[in-house]
Write a protein that holds these residues in place. Structure first.
Motif, mmCIF file in Angstrom:
data_model
loop_
_atom_site.group_PDB
_atom_site.id
_atom_site.type_symbol
_atom_site.label_atom_id
_atom_site.label_comp_id
_atom_site.label_asym_id
_atom_site.label_seq_id
_atom_site.Cartn_x
_atom_site.Cartn_y
_atom_site.Cartn_z
ATOM 1 N N GLY A 30 57.750 3.110 -9.935
ATOM 2 C CA GLY A 30 57.318 2.214 -8.896
ATOM 3 C C GLY A 30 58.237 2.650 -7.546
ATOM 4 N N LEU A 31 57.743 1.977 -6.405
ATOM 5 C CA LEU A 31 58.249 2.205 -5.174
ATOM 6 C C LEU A 31 58.621 1.050 -4.470
ATOM 7 C CD1 LEU A 31 55.305 3.132 -2.748
ATOM 8 C CD2 LEU A 31 55.110 2.382 -5.310
ATOM 9 N N LEU A 32 59.528 1.253 -3.323
ATOM 10 C CA LEU A 32 59.745 -0.013 -2.399
ATOM 11 C C LEU A 32 58.690 0.003 -1.433
ATOM 12 C CD1 LEU A 32 63.657 0.307 -1.603
ATOM 13 C CD2 LEU A 32 62.425 -1.165 -3.267
ATOM 14 N N ALA A 33 58.198 -1.004 -1.013
ATOM 15 C CA ALA A 33 57.255 -1.363 -0.136
ATOM 16 C C ALA A 33 57.208 -2.641 0.434
ATOM 17 C CB ALA A 33 55.759 -1.047 -0.884
ATOM 18 N N VAL A 34 56.699 -2.655 1.466
ATOM 19 C CA VAL A 34 56.607 -4.079 2.421
ATOM 20 C C VAL A 34 55.240 -4.506 2.410
ATOM 21 C CG1 VAL A 34 58.516 -3.861 3.434
ATOM 22 C CG2 VAL A 34 56.664 -2.830 4.590
ATOM 23 N N PRO A 35 54.637 -5.773 2.345
ATOM 24 C CA PRO A 35 53.316 -6.108 2.579
ATOM 25 C C PRO A 35 53.092 -5.911 4.043
ATOM 26 C CG PRO A 35 54.602 -7.871 1.469
ATOM 27 C CD PRO A 35 55.557 -6.724 1.860
#
Length: 237
Positions: free
Chosen positions: A138-143
């Motif tokens: 997976g990956l880091l992400a922001v809404p």
């Protein structure tokens, strides 16, 4: 059936072969001064603070002349590779071929932008813990919080994009070495590692991050990064 490594190993890979043309500087942005150190030094320091990372690979352009001019941490986990390509995907793919000579196919690779200098070691550690047994990665992400507009060729709004379910991708992006190497070989046109994995029909997991893990891209970003890093340094005194 997917085989999960019961004793996983975690490596970080920092592609740093780009020129950073959008920064408007003759010096590649990874070497631009940020609080008295090059941008990439702050990135390295953050990843070195993550104890579960057993190795950190820095991918430079073959003709990079800047790296030897700086003092780097005397940490045996750091390995420099001069195999960067014309694109991010090419740099990562070239590096994975080198890493594969020294690491198991199931090694987790955390690919992280050199210019995301404000990444939190705590957040990276939590990401590793969350994904350690994941079948994909997976990956880091922001809404996405703001309304999205698609521009037309005339510079006017052509369409409003519903933001529900939309996320802004960040790094690190964490996938197993063999899976990522094969995905990038099959889909070299992608702009991030998750895109290659998705193109293979797999669904990476989204790990919630925050806006402080931004990429230094434009000159104004340097001032913001300096404030964040300076504030973090003060809080540890």
């Amino acid at each position: 059936m997917t085989l999960i490594n019961t004793n996983p190993c975690f490596h970080a890979l920092i592609p740093a072969a780009g020129s950073g043309s959008r920064m408007g500087s003759e010096l590649p942005k990874q070497y631009i001064d940020l609080l008295g150190r090059p941008v990439i030094r702050h990135t390295l320091d953050a990843l070195l603070a993550v104890e579960s990372l057993s190795r950190i690979w820095v991918v430079l352009a073959p003709d990079d002349i800047h790296w030897p001019r700086y003092k780097w941490p005397a940490d045996s986990r750091i390995t420099v590779l001069h195999c960067g390509g014309a694109t991010r995907a090419e740099s990562v793919a070239n590096a994975l071929q080198e890493v594969a000579l020294h690491a198991d196919a199931q090694t987790w690779m955390l690919v992280h932008d050199a210019a995301r200098a404000c990444v939190s070691p705590r957040l990276v550690a939590r990401m590793i813990e969350t994904l350690a047994d994941d079948p994909v990665g997976g990956l880091l992400a922001v809404p996405v919080a703001d309304t999205l507009k698609r521009a037309g060729d005339d510079g006017r709004v052509a369409q409003t994009i519903p933001r529900a379910g939309m996320w802004q991708a960040q790094t690190p992006q964490m996938f197993r070495l063999a899976m990522l190497r094969d995905a990038l070989a099959a889909h070299p046109e992608v702009t991030d590692e998750a895109g290659a994995i998705e193109a293979c029909g797999l669904s990476p997991r989204l790990i919630a991050s925050d806006a402080t893990n931004f990429k230094v891209t434009f000159p104004d970003d340097l001032a913001m990064a300096a404030r964040l890093l300076g504030s973090a340094a003060e809080s540890t005194k």
